[in-house]
Scaffold this active site. Structure first.
Site, PDB file in Angstrom:
ATOM      1  N   GLY A  78       0.841  -1.192   0.000  1.00  0.00           N
ATOM      2  CA  GLY A  78       0.000   0.000   0.000  1.00  0.00           C
ATOM      3  C   GLY A  78       0.870   1.234   0.000  1.00  0.00           C
ATOM      4  O   GLY A  78       2.071   1.156   0.295  1.00  0.00           O
ATOM      5  N   CYS A 105       5.241  -6.299   1.459  1.00  0.00           N
ATOM      6  CA  CYS A 105       5.657  -4.896   1.533  1.00  0.00           C
ATOM      7  C   CYS A 105       4.960  -4.191   2.702  1.00  0.00           C
ATOM      8  O   CYS A 105       5.202  -4.537   3.845  1.00  0.00           O
ATOM      9  CB  CYS A 105       5.410  -4.213   0.186  1.00  0.00           C
ATOM     10  N   TYR A 106       4.066  -3.240   2.446  1.00  0.00           N
ATOM     11  CA  TYR A 106       3.401  -2.576   3.576  1.00  0.00           C
ATOM     12  C   TYR A 106       2.694  -3.596   4.475  1.00  0.00           C
ATOM     13  O   TYR A 106       2.669  -3.446   5.708  1.00  0.00           O
ATOM     14  CB  TYR A 106       2.385  -1.535   3.067  1.00  0.00           C
ATOM     15  N   HIS A 192       7.752  -7.696  -4.019  1.00  0.00           N
ATOM     16  CA  HIS A 192       6.427  -8.026  -4.560  1.00  0.00           C
ATOM     17  C   HIS A 192       6.474  -9.307  -5.395  1.00  0.00           C
ATOM     18  O   HIS A 192       6.924  -9.273  -6.541  1.00  0.00           O
ATOM     19  CB  HIS A 192       5.919  -6.869  -5.426  1.00  0.00           C
ATOM     20  N   GLU A 194       3.982 -10.758  -6.723  1.00  0.00           N
ATOM     21  CA  GLU A 194       2.897 -10.788  -7.706  1.00  0.00           C
ATOM     22  C   GLU A 194       3.275 -10.192  -9.060  1.00  0.00           C
ATOM     23  O   GLU A 194       2.593 -10.416 -10.042  1.00  0.00           O
ATOM     24  CB  GLU A 194       1.649 -10.075  -7.145  1.00  0.00           C
ATOM     25  N   SER A 246     -25.480  -5.819 -25.020  1.00  0.00           N
ATOM     26  CA  SER A 246     -24.833  -4.705 -25.707  1.00  0.00           C
ATOM     27  C   SER A 246     -24.160  -5.198 -26.972  1.00  0.00           C
ATOM     28  O   SER A 246     -23.715  -4.419 -27.793  1.00  0.00           O
ATOM     29  CB  SER A 246     -23.780  -4.090 -24.787  1.00  0.00           C
ATOM     30  N   GLY A 247     -24.045  -6.507 -27.121  1.00  0.00           N
ATOM     31  CA  GLY A 247     -23.301  -7.061 -28.247  1.00  0.00           C
ATOM     32  C   GLY A 247     -21.870  -7.369 -27.851  1.00  0.00           C
ATOM     33  O   GLY A 247     -21.131  -8.012 -28.578  1.00  0.00           O
ATOM     34  N   GLY A 248     -21.451  -6.905 -26.672  1.00  0.00           N
ATOM     35  CA  GLY A 248     -20.079  -7.139 -26.216  1.00  0.00           C
ATOM     36  C   GLY A 248     -19.934  -8.460 -25.476  1.00  0.00           C
ATOM     37  O   GLY A 248     -20.912  -9.197 -25.293  1.00  0.00           O
ATOM     38  N   VAL A 249     -18.702  -8.730 -25.046  1.00  0.00           N
ATOM     39  CA  VAL A 249     -18.395 -10.024 -24.436  1.00  0.00           C
ATOM     40  C   VAL A 249     -19.169 -10.230 -23.127  1.00  0.00           C
ATOM     41  O   VAL A 249     -19.796 -11.274 -22.928  1.00  0.00           O
ATOM     42  CB  VAL A 249     -16.888 -10.119 -24.081  1.00  0.00           C
ATOM     43  N   ASP A 250     -19.110  -9.237 -22.231  1.00  0.00           N
ATOM     44  CA  ASP A 250     -19.651  -9.444 -20.888  1.00  0.00           C
ATOM     45  C   ASP A 250     -21.144  -9.750 -20.915  1.00  0.00           C
ATOM     46  O   ASP A 250     -21.595 -10.729 -20.314  1.00  0.00           O
ATOM     47  CB  ASP A 250     -19.384  -8.219 -19.999  1.00  0.00           C
ATOM     48  N   SER A 251     -21.913  -8.909 -21.631  1.00  0.00           N
ATOM     49  CA  SER A 251     -23.358  -9.146 -21.616  1.00  0.00           C
ATOM     50  C   SER A 251     -23.693 -10.434 -22.373  1.00  0.00           C
ATOM     51  O   SER A 251     -24.647 -11.127 -22.026  1.00  0.00           O
ATOM     52  CB  SER A 251     -24.117  -7.941 -22.161  1.00  0.00           C
ATOM     53  N   SER A 252     -22.897 -10.790 -23.379  1.00  0.00           N
ATOM     54  CA  SER A 252     -23.165 -12.042 -24.103  1.00  0.00           C
ATOM     55  C   SER A 252     -22.908 -13.246 -23.210  1.00  0.00           C
ATOM     56  O   SER A 252     -23.645 -14.235 -23.252  1.00  0.00           O
ATOM     57  CB  SER A 252     -22.288 -12.165 -25.352  1.00  0.00           C
ATOM     58  N   LYS A 392     -11.600  -9.953 -16.338  1.00  0.00           N
ATOM     59  CA  LYS A 392     -11.978  -9.988 -17.760  1.00  0.00           C
ATOM     60  C   LYS A 392     -11.518 -11.275 -18.454  1.00  0.00           C
ATOM     61  O   LYS A 392     -12.276 -11.887 -19.209  1.00  0.00           O
ATOM     62  CB  LYS A 392     -11.377  -8.771 -18.465  1.00  0.00           C
TER      63      LYS A 392
END
Ligand code: XMP
Length: 536
Positions: A78, A105-106, A192, A194, A246-252, A392
């Site tokens: 952080g 770290c923090y 870190h 990650e 919407s035609g996009g990935v998420d809503s599909s 995503k």
């Protein structure tokens, strides 16, 4: 309001898919978020070990944590200093829960301070790669080389440990680069693990999650889908669910999941706002009939949007007008569907985190985004957000497992206000037609050249500029368009993509020859920041 996991969210209704005893797999790691830029990345890396991982507030109570039954806790880094006035602290009772803890770290400094180890204030920041020597190759650093490169970003550090701790690794300037409590399962890393710059970072996290916490690595997308489907069925019962497409990935992906869970009880709504790209509405309808076979409502609201936008030049005004109309149109259609009780949305995990964990207050609003995911709670439906635990790339993976076609899965994002923010200045049917034709050619050529997936977003912008040209023997005075193609990981920063000259030349020739009203094509070579991806 808080969801049952303790993740702060802004949503009124939280999905029962987050009920810890119902759907979530039992092996879970919680990341206590102290505000690090890389907190989400920690969660991603842990999920790569097939272990479910979520971010929660840094000060979630030990009592709540115990209820959630995580197998391990990671205290993220952080921006604060443990010496700051209001330095964020974990609930000290977490150190007595008996749940393994890894402080990064923090996060390490915070537990060191809480457990009586002195953290020295940093005189200067150490930032970047550094060489680390392993002193004790025990559980956390098992299967790592004796020396490896690690990525540091800190000011304060621990100089000497107390009798309860021992050193696992050092660097030339940091005598406690990796530490372990002698009797409790508490580990700390000053660097870190990650970030990809830390060689062996994934191995360290794997060691923590698998060896120390005893996770079994059973979290898979197919098991997640099965559990989501059961949760949706239980929740929806015999009621109807509305899903905005919407035609996009998420809503599909949401639509595909709902179709699988409660097929005939789903009604999808697709609003044609007149700001869509060439062939987009037909494409959505065709795909839909091929893949979902559920009730589809296509609302033709083109004239409504065009009329409302007729004299709107200011980009934010365009967004607000479109956002407001979209909600009206959507609401009217939704209310006409009998028995509709639920509204499904494609909210993703980063949206949930970003809207809730704003430790330092809201960041400057650069653009006031509008998208289908942003329907207001006043619509009165109960929300179903089956993607709210996913990143995503996990949504894409879910889409692939649900048999959605590749080109849909890898489709570039398209903003909610659509072509309105790519048609600079006032929007009109003619100008939209010109823009649409040019954009179709650019995208067609990118696909033909195999470049579509090399960039994350590409489009044409119609400029509010006319310039002189010559066609045949005649002088022309016509529109200029700009091509935009960017490479980006997260759309927060982006680089313009070096498209080959012969490719640009081919696109330019085709646009000028085939699109009436365009006599000039330019290529946008600006990065974000200082530019943005869209021009408005
Ligand atoms: P900018 O232009 O801010 O864009 O660099 C970053 C990403 O966000 C998209 N974008 C929007 N998406 N509604 C949306 O749903 C909007 O109003 C909006 N404005 C920009 C943009 O296409 C890019 O992917």
């Amino acid at each position: 309001m808080n969801d049952p996991t303790g993740t702060t969210t802004v949503h009124q209704h939280s999905s029962p898919s987050l009920d810890p005893d119902n759907i979530l797999p039992e092996d879970r790691i919680l990341v206590l978020d102290f505000g690090s830029q890389t907190a989400q990345l920690i969660a991603r890396r842990v999920r790569e070990q097939r272990v479910f991982c979520q971010l929660v507030r840094h000060n979630l109570s030990a009592e709540r944590i115990a209820e959630l039954k995580p197998k391990g806790l990671i205290l993220s880094g952080g921006p604060a200093s443990v010496y700051g006035d209001k330095s964020p602290q974990p609930d000290p009772a977490i150190f007595d829960l008996g749940i393994p803890i890894l402080g990064i770290c923090y996060g390490m400094q915070a537990f060191c301070q809480a457990l009586g180890v002195k953290v020295e204030p940093g005189l200067s920041r150490e930032f970047g790669r550094t060489r680390l020597q392993v002193v004790q190759p025990e559980e956390l650093l098992r299967d790592l080389p004796d020396e490896f490169v690690a990525w540091m970003s800190h000011g304060d550090q621990v100089q000497s440990l107390n009798e309860h701790f021992e050193t696992l690794a050092v660097t030339s300037t940091c005598p406690a680069a990796a530490v372990k409590h002698k009797t409790k399962s508490i580990y700390g890393l000053q660097f870190h693990p990650e970030v990809t710059h830390t060689a062996g970072g994934s191995q360290i996290l794997a060691n923590f999650v698998n060896n120390i916490c005893g996770c079994r690595g059973t979290w898979t997308m197919s098991s997640f889908i099965e559990k989501e489907i059961t949760a949706i069925r239980n929740r929806v019962g015999d009621k109807r669910v509305i899903c905005g497409l919407s035609g996009g990935v998420d809503s599909s992906v949401v639509a595909a999941l709902l179709a699988k869970a409660v097929g005939t009880q789903v009604s999808c709504i697709f609003v044609d706002n007149g700001m869509l790209r060439g062939g987009e509405r037909d494409e959505v309808e065709r795909r839909f009939t091929e893949h979902f076979k559920t009730d589809l409502h296509v609302v033709d609201a083109r004239n409504l949007f065009l009329d409302a936008l007729a004299n709107v030049v200011d980009p934010q005004e365009k967004r607000k007008t479109i956002g407001r109309l979209f909600i009206d149109v959507f609401r009217n259609e939704a209310l006409s569907i009998p028995d509709a009780q639920f509204l499904a949305q494609g909210t993703l995990y980063p949206d949930v985190i970003e809207s809730g964990s704003n430790v330092d207050g809201p960041s400057a609003t650069i653009k006031f985004h509008h998208n289908v995911g942003g329907l207001p709670a006043e619509l009165g439906f109960d929300l179903i957000e089956p993607l709210r635990d996913l990143f995503k790339d996990e949504v894409r993976q879910m889409g692939l497992e649900l048999d959605l076609p590749d080109d849909l899965i890898w489709r570039h994002p398209f903003p909610g206000p659509g072509l309105a923010v790519r048609c600079l200045g006032a929007v009109s049917e003619d100008r939209l037609k010109t823009l649409r034709e040019a954009d179709t050619i650019f995208i067609e050529e990118l696909r033909a050249e195999g470049l579509y997936r090399a960039v994350q977003q590409a489009f044409v912008v119609l400029l509010p500029v006319q310039s002189v040209g010559v066609m045949g023997d005649d002088r022309t005075y016509e529109n200029a368009v700009a091509l935009r193609a960017v490479q980006t990981d997260d759309f927060m920063t982006a680089d313009w993509y070096p498209l080959p000259h012969d490719f640009l030349s081919r696109v330019s020739t085709r646009i000028i020859n085939e699109v009436r009203g365009v006599n000039r094509v330019v290529y946008d070579i600006s990065s974000k920041p200082p530019s943005t991806i869209e021009w408005e």
